[in-house]
Design a protein around this motif. Structure first.
Motif, short mmCIF file in Angstrom:
data_model
loop_
_atom_site.label_atom_id
_atom_site.label_comp_id
_atom_site.label_asym_id
_atom_site.label_seq_id
_atom_site.Cartn_x
_atom_site.Cartn_y
_atom_site.Cartn_z
N ASN A 229 0.81 -1.22 0.00
CA ASN A 229 0.00 0.00 0.00
C ASN A 229 0.84 1.27 0.00
OD1 ASN A 229 -2.57 -1.20 -0.13
ND2 ASN A 229 -2.55 -1.63 2.06
N ALA B 159 -0.59 3.35 -9.05
CA ALA B 159 -1.81 2.56 -8.84
C ALA B 159 -1.80 1.25 -9.62
CB ALA B 159 -3.04 3.39 -9.22
N LYS B 160 -1.32 1.31 -10.86
CA LYS B 160 -1.30 0.10 -11.69
C LYS B 160 -0.36 -0.94 -11.09
CE LYS B 160 -0.37 -1.60 -16.37
NZ LYS B 160 0.16 -1.24 -17.72
N LEU C 264 -0.70 -6.35 -5.39
CA LEU C 264 -1.73 -6.72 -4.42
C LEU C 264 -2.58 -7.89 -4.90
CD1 LEU C 264 -2.94 -6.00 -1.67
CD2 LEU C 264 -4.48 -4.42 -2.84
N ASN C 265 -2.92 -7.90 -6.19
CA ASN C 265 -3.71 -9.01 -6.73
C ASN C 265 -2.96 -10.33 -6.62
OD1 ASN C 265 -5.91 -7.43 -7.40
ND2 ASN C 265 -5.23 -7.06 -9.50
N ASP D 68 8.78 2.81 -5.50
CA ASP D 68 7.76 1.88 -5.98
C ASP D 68 8.39 0.64 -6.60
OD1 ASP D 68 5.90 3.70 -5.16
OD2 ASP D 68 5.11 4.15 -7.15
N GLU E 168 -3.18 -11.30 -2.91
CA GLU E 168 -4.52 -11.71 -2.47
C GLU E 168 -4.94 -13.03 -3.09
OE1 GLU E 168 -6.89 -8.30 -3.45
OE2 GLU E 168 -6.60 -7.39 -1.47
N GLU E 169 -4.61 -13.24 -4.37
CA GLU E 169 -5.00 -14.47 -5.05
C GLU E 169 -4.23 -15.69 -4.52
OE1 GLU E 169 -4.41 -13.78 -9.19
OE2 GLU E 169 -6.02 -12.29 -9.34
N LYS F 257 0.71 -1.08 -7.90
CA LYS F 257 0.18 -1.52 -6.61
C LYS F 257 -0.90 -2.57 -6.80
CE LYS F 257 -2.33 1.35 -4.10
NZ LYS F 257 -2.63 2.45 -3.15
N ASP F 258 -1.82 -2.35 -7.72
CA ASP F 258 -2.89 -3.32 -7.97
C ASP F 258 -2.33 -4.65 -8.47
OD1 ASP F 258 -4.77 -1.51 -7.17
OD2 ASP F 258 -5.39 -0.93 -9.20
N PHE F 259 -1.30 -4.58 -9.30
CA PHE F 259 -0.67 -5.79 -9.84
C PHE F 259 -0.09 -6.64 -8.70
CE2 PHE F 259 3.43 -7.64 -11.43
CZ PHE F 259 2.88 -8.64 -12.23
#
Length: 276
Positions: free
Chosen positions: A107, A112-113, A119-120, A171, A123-124, A115-117
């Motif tokens: 976080n 954003a792109k 984090l996914n 990042d 989480e998965e 971070k989402d990559f």
């Protein structure tokens, strides 16, 4: 000198095949008092009589029956007694705490792109990440060891960024730390009862190493610099690196994940009982 009174600590254990097609165990023990190492062989007959839980890294064992070489630094083991069983790894609450510490770093990624990559991916694959070891033998080889290793890398990265390299892209460094070993969640399997670790054969049919896996998913997603950092983190081609750090004209950031990873691997605790 060998003594039946010494309780030896298990350092490493592996099983392989002999030329005759039988199984052979290689067990390395350490005298906790002197630090001396004892290399042991167990033939298949002896292995069949013993519970695999005996060989968990960190266990304390007494040698009941064995034959030794003249220097007493190699032996053929016939019987062992378990004196104290080591922990298999992080407790469930420790797993969740360490996982959340990693998510907190995710976080902190501003892109954003990216971070989402990251984090996914986490989480998965959370259930695998919670128990994955950091290696089979060399470092962080226990349940949750990969998370501990990854967190150490992030903490080393923070120290480097804050003291010497403030112009580096935080990042990219965070993402490199978080993903450099992510392929290990598929490369290794760990028996949560015995704590023993082995390679996942299905992974090795499709991928060369965990580095290739991490490099591939980052390249596919368009994060080429992070992919290159992962590709180089083993430093040398003969150590499994896709990019050898002896190549000329590499970007300075390419070296960073290797050195951070190496510090954690060298100074991180091998078995979970050493965490304190």
């Amino acid at each position: 000198m060998f003594s039946t009174e010494i309780n030896y600590e298990v350092v490493t254990f592996s099983v392989g095949d002999t030329k005759a097609g039988t199984k052979m165990g290689k067990l390395q023990l350490k005298n906790p008092e002197s630090g001396e190492l004892l290399n042991c062989i167990l033939w298949e007959e002896a292995l069949n009589r013993m519970d695999s839980k005996l060989f968990r890294c960190g266990n304390l064992l007494r040698i009941v029956s064995a034959s030794f070489n003249e220097k007493f630094n190699n032996c053929l083991v016939n019987a062992l007694e378990l004196i104290k069983e080591a922990k298999t790894g992080l407790e469930p609450f420790e797993q969740e705490k360490t996982y959340q510490d990693l998510v907190d770093y995710i976080n902190k990624i501003n892109d954003a792109k990216l971070k989402d990559f990251v984090l996914n991916i986490y989480e998965e694959n959370k259930e695998k990440i919670l128990i994955a070891p950091g290696a089979k033998l060399m470092h962080h080889n226990y349940i949750g060891g990969l998370m501990v290793h990854t967190l150490e890398c992030l903490q080393y990265a923070d120290a480097v960024i804050s003291t010497s390299f403030q112009r580096l892209n935080k990042d990219e460094i965070y993402a490199g730390c978080l993903l450099h070993d992510i392929g290990k969640i598929f490369e290794y399997k760990i028996d949560t009862e015995s704590g023993l670790i082995d390679y996942e054969e299905d992974f090795r049919k499709d991928w060369i190493t965990h580095s290739q896996y991490g490099f591939s998913i980052c390249m596919t997603a368009g994060f080429k610099k992070i992919a290159r950092m992962i590709a180089a983190h083993h430093a040398r081609a003969d150590w499994g690196a896709i990019i050898d750090l002896n190549e000329k004209d590499l970007e300075p950031i390419i070296y960073l994940i290797h050195h951070i990873d190496d510090l954690s691997a060298k100074f991180g605790k091998t078995n979970v009982s050493m965490l304190g």
